[in-house]
Design a protein around this motif. Structure first.
Motif, PDB file in Angstrom:
ATOM      1  N   TRP A  23       8.932  27.828 -14.258  1.00  0.00           N
ATOM      2  CA  TRP A  23       7.901  28.550 -13.533  1.00  0.00           C
ATOM      3  C   TRP A  23       6.511  28.252 -14.047  1.00  0.00           C
ATOM      4  O   TRP A  23       5.563  28.137 -13.270  1.00  0.00           O
ATOM      5  CB  TRP A  23       8.180  30.054 -13.522  1.00  0.00           C
ATOM      6  N   LEU A  24       6.383  28.087 -15.347  1.00  0.00           N
ATOM      7  CA  LEU A  24       5.069  27.714 -15.864  1.00  0.00           C
ATOM      8  C   LEU A  24       4.672  26.337 -15.343  1.00  0.00           C
ATOM      9  O   LEU A  24       3.521  26.103 -14.964  1.00  0.00           O
ATOM     10  CB  LEU A  24       5.060  27.732 -17.395  1.00  0.00           C
ATOM     11  N   TYR A  26       5.641  24.972 -12.582  1.00  0.00           N
ATOM     12  CA  TYR A  26       5.352  25.125 -11.151  1.00  0.00           C
ATOM     13  C   TYR A  26       3.930  25.636 -10.946  1.00  0.00           C
ATOM     14  O   TYR A  26       3.145  25.065 -10.187  1.00  0.00           O
ATOM     15  CB  TYR A  26       6.375  26.089 -10.559  1.00  0.00           C
ATOM     16  N   ILE A  27       3.595  26.695 -11.646  1.00  0.00           N
ATOM     17  CA  ILE A  27       2.276  27.300 -11.487  1.00  0.00           C
ATOM     18  C   ILE A  27       1.191  26.369 -12.010  1.00  0.00           C
ATOM     19  O   ILE A  27       0.166  26.153 -11.365  1.00  0.00           O
ATOM     20  CB  ILE A  27       2.228  28.645 -12.241  1.00  0.00           C
ATOM     21  N   ILE A  84       0.372  23.689  -9.485  1.00  0.00           N
ATOM     22  CA  ILE A  84      -0.465  24.131  -8.370  1.00  0.00           C
ATOM     23  C   ILE A  84      -1.911  24.282  -8.813  1.00  0.00           C
ATOM     24  O   ILE A  84      -2.836  23.808  -8.147  1.00  0.00           O
ATOM     25  CB  ILE A  84       0.058  25.461  -7.799  1.00  0.00           C
ATOM     26  N   ASP A  91      17.119  31.178 -14.609  1.00  0.00           N
ATOM     27  CA  ASP A  91      15.904  31.262 -13.810  1.00  0.00           C
ATOM     28  C   ASP A  91      15.270  32.637 -13.949  1.00  0.00           C
ATOM     29  O   ASP A  91      14.057  32.758 -14.065  1.00  0.00           O
ATOM     30  CB  ASP A  91      16.235  30.975 -12.344  1.00  0.00           C
ATOM     31  N   ASP A 133      13.464  33.004 -17.225  1.00  0.00           N
ATOM     32  CA  ASP A 133      12.185  32.306 -17.149  1.00  0.00           C
ATOM     33  C   ASP A 133      11.185  33.118 -16.336  1.00  0.00           C
ATOM     34  O   ASP A 133      10.065  33.400 -16.771  1.00  0.00           O
ATOM     35  CB  ASP A 133      12.433  30.937 -16.516  1.00  0.00           C
ATOM     36  N   LEU A 134      11.634  33.492 -15.167  1.00  0.00           N
ATOM     37  CA  LEU A 134      10.799  34.281 -14.264  1.00  0.00           C
ATOM     38  C   LEU A 134      10.265  35.523 -14.957  1.00  0.00           C
ATOM     39  O   LEU A 134       9.076  35.865 -14.848  1.00  0.00           O
ATOM     40  CB  LEU A 134      11.662  34.676 -13.057  1.00  0.00           C
ATOM     41  N   VAL A 179       7.468  34.739 -17.505  1.00  0.00           N
ATOM     42  CA  VAL A 179       6.192  34.369 -16.880  1.00  0.00           C
ATOM     43  C   VAL A 179       5.570  35.569 -16.180  1.00  0.00           C
ATOM     44  O   VAL A 179       4.359  35.758 -16.188  1.00  0.00           O
ATOM     45  CB  VAL A 179       6.389  33.198 -15.905  1.00  0.00           C
ATOM     46  N   TRP A 201      -6.395  34.385  -7.996  1.00  0.00           N
ATOM     47  CA  TRP A 201      -5.265  33.536  -8.378  1.00  0.00           C
ATOM     48  C   TRP A 201      -4.191  34.307  -9.122  1.00  0.00           C
ATOM     49  O   TRP A 201      -2.999  34.052  -8.938  1.00  0.00           O
ATOM     50  CB  TRP A 201      -5.762  32.342  -9.198  1.00  0.00           C
ATOM     51  N   ILE A 235      -0.351  34.455  -7.757  1.00  0.00           N
ATOM     52  CA  ILE A 235       0.798  34.102  -8.588  1.00  0.00           C
ATOM     53  C   ILE A 235       1.702  35.313  -8.803  1.00  0.00           C
ATOM     54  O   ILE A 235       2.928  35.227  -8.668  1.00  0.00           O
ATOM     55  CB  ILE A 235       0.328  33.549  -9.940  1.00  0.00           C
ATOM     56  N   LEU A 283       5.745  35.658  -7.893  1.00  0.00           N
ATOM     57  CA  LEU A 283       6.731  35.964  -8.928  1.00  0.00           C
ATOM     58  C   LEU A 283       7.432  37.294  -8.655  1.00  0.00           C
ATOM     59  O   LEU A 283       8.645  37.425  -8.836  1.00  0.00           O
ATOM     60  CB  LEU A 283       6.054  36.001 -10.299  1.00  0.00           C
TER      61      LEU A 283
END
Lengths: 257, 257
Positions: A166-167, A169-170, A173, B91, B94-95, B98, B166, B170, B174
């Motif tokens: 995810w880091l 990915y962000i 962008i 995942d 991780d998610l 973040v 931003w 984000i 998320l």
DNA sequence: GTCAAAAGAAATATCGATATTTTAAGCGGC
DNA sequence: GCCGCTTAAAATATCGATATTTCTTTTGAC
């Protein structure tokens, strides 16, 4: 008939599968053209126009545009089409702050998790970046087109060992978003800047496995581009942008106040 | 002939402009169906199937799918269509990390910038959330469907005063991503949990303008859902998922290892 | 019986045309 | 001369059909 046969300007990248989809092709081309300023921020993107430009059908063009939507490079509203995402100093300020937050965190994680392979990839990309920076310093114009790519590769290599999808990915962008602004800032040469030294500082700290120092230099590096753009736009003052869609002073390049 | 005339199943929400585009309609419906588990992670999304489900044409369906692509709710690869984005504990871990990074930062900024209006909106959304939590505690099933929406509203209200576009962008992605996992974790009731108390702690700290405390509680709150899901999936052990596309044990709900 | 090439079926990607909206232009009235 | 209403023009959103690709199944040698 030659529906898929106009991809002869084969991107030098494209590592694998040549069988790119038409949508992907248009998407990539349009993305590049937005990033390099061919289409300025705020510009209306008429499907009719684009569809002939890329020789594809309406629905296909729409799909490509919709992809860019997901990267916040274009906007769309109700029943009135697409346009290039607006740009402004305020947006770049915001973007810069968030980028610092995200990239420094990713960098810390990369330094903590990076193995030897990460290091060697980093060394390699730093070397490649240095080479193009040399050429850039001598004002070789063709170097500029290489620069952006190698710069991206270097920044990716820095955080490559960060295990967070995810880091990545962000960060991807945000990095892409800042590309538009970066281009402006560099073109203007507002403040004297030794990009190579900046990169080297980050690189050295990363190799030395010093997360605090690396983060510090990375943050400064990211923030310096904001400063550069601020100064570049300062002398001209708060110039009002004419209402007309087209015919705007080339200097502003679509930047809003 | 009645090309656009089958939008009579007007979503109960749709606050403004009824003139929603067909793409938008399909996009929103499909998104909800992915989030609520109607389409499990990894499921193939055949355009043919969906296009009849939503009564729209192929290209239109594709465009809707492409939008979800930008929110990382579906994936696509080369010439082989779309599928629901995979989900896994890894995942979610991780998610979660973040999300903590991003949401705590946003919360800090909101607390620093929030004015009286922010406070009152926060109070209101906390109240609404509390109400549905009450009903939830009494096991009123219909409350569950309201919960997710009010929970989202509350979390948005918390960071509403954060000035960074931003960060909002984000955080929104998320938060939405975690919705799928949240649903699983709550359904399982793995660990005893006083959601209301958790929310109240964040709320009180935010109103008291204590950024450190608020961030701490917010982080714990976010992380607790991960713990809950971990435990919920623990007893069953590392169950191998059968290779077949369909016919998987309902318990796994598409979660990969 | 096994494997692989070949034919067939299913799905995807793409097109060209049409229906709908939005935007621009024209046209009296006051 | 300015404003609102009616038409005309431009652009968008959507459809239905077709060409391409991928996935299955069949078939035929060894």
């Amino acid at each position: 008939m030659d529906t898929a046969g106009k991809r002869d300007d084969a991107e030098k990248e494209g590592p694998r599968r040549a069988g790119k989809t038409l949508v992907e092709g248009a998407y990539e081309t349009l993305r590049r053209e937005i990033l390099d300023g061919t289409f300025e921020p705020g510009t209306k993107l008429r499907t009719e126009e684009l569809r002939t430009r890329y020789n594809i059908s309406g629905s296909t063009m729409r799909e490509a545009l919709t992809r860019l939507l997901g990267e916040a490079l274009v906007t769309t509203e109700g029943q009135r089409g697409f346009r290039v995402a607006p740009a402004s100093i305020a947006d770049f300020e915001d973007l810069t702050r968030v980028r610092v937050l995200v990239e420094t965190e990713a960098l810390r994680q990369a330094i903590a998790h990076g193995d030897e392979d990460w290091e060697s990839q980093l060394v390699a990309s730093f070397y490649r970046l240095s080479k193009v920076e040399e050429r850039l310093a001598q004002d070789q114009k063709e170097a500029a087109s290489d620069y952006e790519g190698r710069n991206r590769d270097f920044h990716n290599a820095l955080i490559a060992a960060c295990p967070s999808r995810w880091l990545h990915y962000i960060a991807g962008i945000l990095f892409q978003q800042s590309e538009r602004y970066r281009r402006l800032a560099l073109a203007k040469r507002s403040i004297p800047r030794d990009l190579h030294a900046e990169h080297k500082a980050i690189f050295d700290a990363a190799i030395a496995r010093d997360p605090d120092l690396a983060s510090k230099y990375a943050a400064e590096h990211i923030e310096r581009t904001l400063t550069a753009l601020r100064i570049a736009l300062e002398p001209t003052g708060v110039k009002e942008r004419p209402r007309k869609e087209r015919a705007k002073p080339k200097v502003s390049l679509g930047l809003e106040d």
